[in-house]
Design an enzyme around this catalytic site. Sequence first.
Site, PDB file in Angstrom:
ATOM      1  N   ASP A   2       0.778  -1.236   0.000  1.00 18.01           N
ATOM      2  CA  ASP A   2       0.000   0.000   0.000  1.00 18.01           C
ATOM      3  C   ASP A   2       0.812   1.291   0.000  1.00 18.01           C
ATOM      4  O   ASP A   2       0.446   2.254  -0.650  1.00 18.01           O
ATOM      5  CB  ASP A   2      -0.928   0.026   1.207  1.00 18.01           C
ATOM      6  CG  ASP A   2      -2.024  -1.017   1.121  1.00 18.01           C
ATOM      7  OD1 ASP A   2      -1.846  -1.995   0.386  1.00 18.01           O
ATOM      8  OD2 ASP A   2      -3.041  -0.860   1.800  1.00 18.01           O
ATOM      9  N   LYS A   3       1.871   1.356   0.781  1.00 18.49           N
ATOM     10  CA  LYS A   3       2.660   2.588   0.871  1.00 18.49           C
ATOM     11  C   LYS A   3       4.053   2.413   0.284  1.00 18.49           C
ATOM     12  O   LYS A   3       4.604   3.338  -0.306  1.00 18.49           O
ATOM     13  CB  LYS A   3       2.767   3.053   2.326  1.00 18.49           C
ATOM     14  CG  LYS A   3       1.424   3.321   2.969  1.00 18.49           C
ATOM     15  CD  LYS A   3       0.641   4.374   2.214  1.00 18.49           C
ATOM     16  CE  LYS A   3      -0.749   4.555   2.775  1.00 18.49           C
ATOM     17  NZ  LYS A   3      -1.588   3.349   2.743  1.00 18.49           N
ATOM     18  N   SER A  23      -9.595   1.993   3.041  1.00 18.85           N
ATOM     19  CA  SER A  23      -8.848   0.891   2.449  1.00 18.85           C
ATOM     20  C   SER A  23      -9.372   0.637   1.046  1.00 18.85           C
ATOM     21  O   SER A  23     -10.538   0.899   0.738  1.00 18.85           O
ATOM     22  CB  SER A  23      -9.026  -0.369   3.301  1.00 18.85           C
ATOM     23  OG  SER A  23      -8.631  -1.520   2.594  1.00 18.85           O
TER      24      SER A  23
END
Length: 661
Positions: free
Chosen positions: A163-164, A537
């Site tokens: 995700d990051k 999310s």
Amino acid sequence: MSMESIYDVKDGSLYNTYTHAEGPKGKLPFSEEFLRESPSGHLFGMTLNAGMGWNPQRLNDDDVLILSTQGGIRGEDGSTIAVGLHTGHFELGLQMRAAAEELAQHGALPYAAYVTDPCDGRSQGTTGMFDSLPYRNDAAIVLRRLARSLPTRKAVMGIATCDKGLPAMMMALASMHDFPTVLVPGGATLQPVKGEDAGTVQTIGVRFASDEISFDEAAEVGCRACASAGGGCQFFGTAGTSQVIAEALGLAITHSALAPSGQPIWEDIARQSARAVMELKEKGITTSHIITDKAIENAMVLHAAFGGSTNLLLHLPAIAFAANCKVPTVNDWAAINKKVPRLVSVMPIGPVNYPTVSVFLAGGVPEVMLRLRELGLLHEDVMTVTGDTLGANLDWWEKSERRKKCRERLEALDGVNPDDVIMNPATAKERGLTSTVTFPVGNIAPEGSVVKSTAIDPTVIDKDGVFRHTGKAKVFTSEKSAIKAIKDRKIQSGDIMIVMGGGPKGTGMEETYQLTSALKKLPFGKHVSLITDARFSGVSTGACFGHVGPEALAGGPLGKLRDGDLIEIIVDGNQFEGSINFIGTEENQLSYDEAAEVLKQREIHLGLQPNPDLPDDTRLWAELQSISGGIWRGCVYDVDKIIEVIEAGKKVLADKKGLGF
């Protein structure tokens, strides 16, 4: 515990240490000119490389840096010595090794450096989430610093998954304008044969609290949800979307996103990517040739066609900014989503919840692009890291053995028709697939907001295709208090939950999946809406409106709402337009403009404040990104603007001091 127990040495040979060693044999491959004229760092670098065991005779090979988000420690036999923060980075060392070996075979000297990454799933509902989005900027800075710390580099590879870490890697590579770069997507974990995916399993707590599952069932499904040790989650959330975006940008090789982690085809992508970066180096093709305004638009088109995570509304603008490209605005996103059909059936929004590995076998990004090229929605003339144009890549893919074999494998293994996973536009329309996201505005969100409109339960959408919800607000100044209200059964059908203080200044713009997942699992959850300045999310569903701007703590009207305020929500699924507005109270309904004036006169909510546990690091990030344009410009650091504000502030302080204040 005592000194004796700590220093309990049973093997006396431990003390047979040495103070000298022979050192590597051979000579460094200097030339007299190189020895006289090179910086001392170049010379010492060769000494270091020889000391680490590289063949001295090959120390003049071209330096290629491999950057990764690898985490955890795997034994040589694959056993787990220390777990990572998530499966996504746990097996990346295998891809790094494969890439390094391939680079060496092609005459390069591979280097490896690491900046590991956190897991949004692990930090849900905790103060760890306060560091999630800010980490992205920090990691991109460190990755860039590592690259610049190898001044002899000729090319850079990035290997990342989740995700990051993956957006950070793309930001870092995008900023290396004059160097060849290639991104290797780290793949996806496997779906359990029997059990739940990694998104659904995150709701076991609220489902147990609501008596929907037993204690034993929760323990069992929780154990097996990550069915393989590596890769991003099986649903098409932020990790999967980021991988698709990397390939859509042309920054990753054709058919590399969403591959099953740990398997031969996944590992071979690293070798193929290593060959690609060497080819780019030879041809003089750099990142600035690849990431262009047209490439950014292609990525937005693929985001819409896949039905991607709303978190990419933060990440793709940041990548564009790093690449010196036009930063897409909310209007640009809206325009793309109006004209691009959604073509992919994948969890969590279906209509059939196929896992991401099934999408890979069905043909992945290039298969979707084949459908889009028929509609004229792609810039096929853009350059990619294959060393060829997107159009040429698609010509190859259409007739390739790889396409044929992968699609056949999906049908043989799971009995799934690839064309049911990745559809042509006519079939997609027939099966009810619509554009994924809408960007409502209104007196609550004058700068905009976002909702995954496709994921609103169809049974609460009117026959004309419009979702309408007017109800009383229940206001919460923290995610913690909101989730407690759900678990304590204080949320009722028809409520509109307002969760303020979740933007950058409040919590580092936390991700609130535990809220959206809890609502999804409630029997009446489809009749509850959520409005927040936090983010969601990529697996979130429902009538959930996030990224509300301006954020409450920056003076946004969201922070002035009160319990009992009447809120009107309209999302037109035909025109992909929407609005969220305060309209007074049941007893005194107002026009949008009248209500906006009421909000303007109100003070911010008394309970609204930054989370007391917000780290100083995140507070600094929040202010810097705010100066730089805030969330709708990707939460970036615009150095020129930041310096301008600092200089103006220094002048004001100096003037005050001169006046005796």
